[in-house]
Design a protein around this motif. Structure first.
Motif, short mmCIF file in Angstrom:
data_model
loop_
_atom_site.label_atom_id
_atom_site.label_comp_id
_atom_site.label_asym_id
_atom_site.label_seq_id
_atom_site.Cartn_x
_atom_site.Cartn_y
_atom_site.Cartn_z
N MET A 161 4.37 7.50 -9.83
CA MET A 161 5.48 8.38 -10.19
C MET A 161 6.71 8.09 -9.33
SD MET A 161 5.74 12.54 -9.79
CE MET A 161 6.13 12.45 -8.03
N LEU A 162 6.50 7.94 -8.01
CA LEU A 162 7.61 7.70 -7.10
C LEU A 162 8.26 6.34 -7.33
CD1 LEU A 162 6.11 9.16 -3.79
CD2 LEU A 162 7.92 10.18 -5.19
N SER A 163 7.44 5.33 -7.64
CA SER A 163 7.97 3.96 -7.75
C SER A 163 8.55 3.66 -9.12
CB SER A 163 6.88 2.94 -7.41
OG SER A 163 5.78 3.11 -8.29
N ASN A 164 8.00 4.26 -10.18
CA ASN A 164 8.43 3.89 -11.53
C ASN A 164 9.18 5.02 -12.25
OD1 ASN A 164 7.13 1.43 -11.15
ND2 ASN A 164 5.21 2.18 -12.03
N LYS A 165 8.56 6.20 -12.32
CA LYS A 165 9.10 7.27 -13.15
C LYS A 165 10.40 7.84 -12.57
CE LYS A 165 5.55 6.70 -15.67
NZ LYS A 165 4.55 7.72 -15.89
N ILE A 166 10.49 7.92 -11.25
CA ILE A 166 11.69 8.51 -10.64
C ILE A 166 12.93 7.67 -10.95
CG2 ILE A 166 12.81 9.07 -8.44
CD1 ILE A 166 10.68 11.08 -9.32
N SER A 167 12.77 6.34 -10.96
CA SER A 167 13.91 5.47 -11.26
C SER A 167 14.41 5.72 -12.68
CB SER A 167 13.53 4.00 -11.08
OG SER A 167 12.45 3.66 -11.94
N GLY A 168 13.48 6.02 -13.60
CA GLY A 168 13.88 6.36 -14.96
C GLY A 168 14.69 7.64 -15.02
N LEU A 169 14.30 8.61 -14.20
CA LEU A 169 15.05 9.87 -14.15
C LEU A 169 16.45 9.67 -13.55
CD1 LEU A 169 12.37 12.51 -13.06
CD2 LEU A 169 13.47 12.28 -15.28
N MET A 170 16.55 8.76 -12.58
CA MET A 170 17.86 8.46 -11.99
C MET A 170 18.80 7.91 -13.06
SD MET A 170 18.07 9.25 -8.79
CE MET A 170 19.49 8.29 -8.31
N THR A 171 18.26 7.04 -13.93
CA THR A 171 19.06 6.50 -15.03
C THR A 171 19.49 7.61 -15.97
OG1 THR A 171 17.81 4.43 -14.91
CG2 THR A 171 19.08 4.83 -16.92
N LEU A 172 18.57 8.52 -16.24
CA LEU A 172 18.87 9.63 -17.15
C LEU A 172 19.92 10.57 -16.56
CD1 LEU A 172 18.11 10.81 -19.88
CD2 LEU A 172 16.32 12.14 -18.77
N ILE A 173 19.91 10.76 -15.25
CA ILE A 173 20.93 11.59 -14.59
C ILE A 173 22.31 11.02 -14.84
CG2 ILE A 173 21.88 12.22 -12.34
CD1 ILE A 173 19.07 12.74 -11.37
N ARG A 174 22.45 9.71 -14.66
CA ARG A 174 23.76 9.07 -14.88
C ARG A 174 24.20 9.19 -16.34
NH1 ARG A 174 21.63 5.63 -10.80
NH2 ARG A 174 20.55 4.31 -12.32
N GLU A 175 23.22 9.07 -17.26
CA GLU A 175 23.55 9.20 -18.68
C GLU A 175 24.01 10.62 -19.00
OE1 GLU A 175 20.18 7.96 -20.93
OE2 GLU A 175 20.33 5.86 -20.31
N GLU A 176 23.32 11.62 -18.41
CA GLU A 176 23.71 13.01 -18.65
C GLU A 176 25.11 13.29 -18.11
OE1 GLU A 176 21.01 15.93 -17.20
OE2 GLU A 176 19.53 15.60 -18.76
N GLU A 177 25.42 12.74 -16.94
CA GLU A 177 26.73 12.95 -16.35
C GLU A 177 27.84 12.36 -17.22
OE1 GLU A 177 26.42 11.29 -12.48
OE2 GLU A 177 25.55 13.08 -11.58
#
Length: 546
Positions: free
Chosen positions: A386-402
């Motif tokens: 989760m820390l190595s793979n899934k979190i990076s996906g959420l970081m990408t989604l944060i930028r898209e939401e912004e």
């Protein structure tokens, strides 16, 4: 949707993850990856209760902490610009409980026992602190524009002297720790006349350790001392904070008088206004950064849960199967600091990820180590993945939401009181000076600038860059700044300056030397009259011919 989601699988990755929002993704990852590890190794008994849906969907929260009569409740009143239900203000310890000031269509108060059973509010886990605390907890709801973006938690005034020996009936520090883990900003308020940090206040600040990035300090009522006294007060405050906040970084301190009454000492008015605007910008950024804060808190929680699992499983492994369990338990608790060091080396874990050893030793006294679970590698691997793979996906989604959403800012109340008026910060000062004037503001000092201009041997009414450089260098400003001033002043971009352009350059140098910032583009009111596109604008400036 995540950029790593496979189109061949209908927008889902191999495990079927498909999140529309960051909040949804965080909640899903927590319940499927981290929660099983926490439940297996009794994480909720040792550290923090399980997170619920309301914890992920709640608005950003601001926690106010300080000794009594430092202006916590008045500070909330100042931000909201109206009274809130349950508010009491006075020099004595008036706020004797926790007040969650939140948005609601109807104005009213919700008692603590009713509040902790509301699934839509992020306070259900406070039930564990018992009736003594719940009787001191209320939710104050009101329709206020500020509260549409953030919620504010008012706390009891922290006692000093003999008063702090009186028991509150609940663990005050543990309640603060609970809130500290969940809020987005923690504001410590100090009174300019009350800088001593009592034992209870010291314990409260220590309870907020691990949340250093959320802490801001406000030195309130700073208008009640003059400039010399304020310098001494500020120094004394930093010294006091250095003894209880053990970080190499200096904590950010905002100076001011946060209430809607006349300043008693106006010598530092500009400083107070600038500090207030800085604090407002910090609070206004909370909704924009809320998803990132929740993501950061989930990562911190996951790292602590992993370390906790290693500790518990190691204690289980060291226990004898039949005899001498109590003796071994006492030995392991005494050797816990050594066990920490061993686990750090074995699993390559930073010392900062481990829980407080003294507190952990106290908690372990109440458990039977032989009943602890053994190491379950799959649970650890799931959290690591989760820390190595899934979190990076959420970081990408944060930028898209912004990028998709409009800028989220706190508005209303004190946050827009002076923005679009002559009382806004910087109005009529620096580069904005003369914006409302009928004449060209540079023209007021132009006779003095002309005297310098004609000593630089102009050719056909213009001075060369070489000659202008010699004079501009006398300001001692860096070349990068002078280069920017040159570009702004050279309106016709011919590499030379006429008398008006030279006067403009001197004006911009003066603005910069007074401590104001330069614009990226020259404002219309500073454009020299002879360089304006509208020929009628020349009438605004009466040029004195030689």
């Amino acid at each position: 949707m995540f950029s790593w989601a496979s189109k061949e699988q209908g927008g889902r990755n191999k495990e079927g993850d498909m999140f529309q929002t960051v909040t949804e993704g965080l909640q899903s990852l927590y319940s499927r990856k981290l929660l099983p590890l926490e439940e297996t190794y009794l994480f909720h008994d040792f550290h923090s209760p399980a997170l619920e849906e309301a914890d992920f969907h709640s608005k950003p929260m601001v926690l106010l902490v300080g000794q009594y009569s430092t202006g916590k409740t008045t500070f909330i009143r100042y931000l909201l610009e109206q009274d809130f239900p349950g508010m009491r203000i006075g020099p004595e310890p008036t706020t004797d409980g926790f007040i969650a000031v939140m948005y609601g269509e109807n104005e009213g108060v919700i008692p603590g026992n009713a509040l902790v059973v509301d699934p839509k509010k992020p306070f259900r886990k406070l039930n564990a602190f018992g009736n003594a605390f719940l009787n001191r907890l209320i939710c104050s709801q009101m329709p206020n524009q500020v509260l549409q973006s953030i919620s504010i938690i008012d706390t009891p005034g922290i006692l000093s002297g003999e008063k702090q020996r009186i028991s509150r009936g609940y663990d005050f520090s543990e309640v603060l720790r609970w809130f500290g883990e969940r809020v987005d900003r923690i504001i410590l308020l100090f009174d300019a006349h009350k800088l001593d940090i009592s034992d209870e206040f010291s314990e409260a600040i220590k309870a907020l350790r691990g949340q250093d990035d959320k802490i801001r300090v406000v030195l309130n009522k700073a208008d009640q001392v003059d400039t010399q006294q304020l310098m001494r007060v500020y120094g004394a405050l930093m010294w006091s904070l250095g003894k209880v906040i053990n970080t190499p970084e200096v904590v950010r301190v905002y100076l001011g008088s946060f209430w809607a009454k006349p300043l008693q000492n106006t010598d530092n008015r500009r400083l107070f206004e600038a500090e207030a605007q800085d604090l407002f910008r910090d609070i206004q950024s909370l909704p924009r950064n809320a998803a990132l804060r929740k993501l950061n808190d989930l990562i911190k929680r996951a790292r602590l849960a992993k370390v906790h699992a290693y500790i518990i499983s190691h204690l289980k492994k060291e226990m004898p199967s039949l005899f001498g369990k109590e003796k071994k338990k006492e030995e392991l608790i005494a050797r816990l600091p050594e066990i920490y060091v061993m686990l750090q080396r074995e699993h390559h874990i930073s010392p900062g990820d481990f829980p407080n050893v003294t507190k952990m030793q106290e908690q372990l006294q109440h458990y039977d180590f032989s009943k602890f679970p053994s190491m379950k590698i799959k649970l650890i691997e799931s959290v690591d993945k989760m820390l190595s793979n899934k979190i990076s996906g959420l970081m990408t989604l944060i930028r898209e939401e912004e990028s998709r959403q409009p800028s989220l800012n706190v508005s209303g109340g004190a946050f827009q009181g002076s923005e679009d008026s002559p009382f806004g910060r910087g109005y009529g000062e620096g580069i904005s000076a003369g914006a409302d004037a009928e004449d060209w503001i540079v023209g007021r000092d132009k006779p003095r600038y002309d005297e310098i201009f004609y000593t630089l041997m102009p050719i056909n009414g213009k001075v060369t860059g070489v000659n202008a450089k010699k004079e501009m260098m006398n300001s001692r400003l860096p070349n990068t700044v002078l280069g920017k001033i040159w570009k702004l002043a050279d309106c016709d971009h011919d590499g030379m300056l006429d008398d008006e352009e030279f006067a403009l350059a001197q004006h911009l140098i003066k603005v910069k030397l007074e401590g104001y910032e330069l614009p990226n583009e020259l404002p219309e009111h500073l454009v020299p009259p002879s360089h304006r596109k509208d020929p009628t604008a020349d009438t605004l400036y009466n040029h004195e011919e030689e």
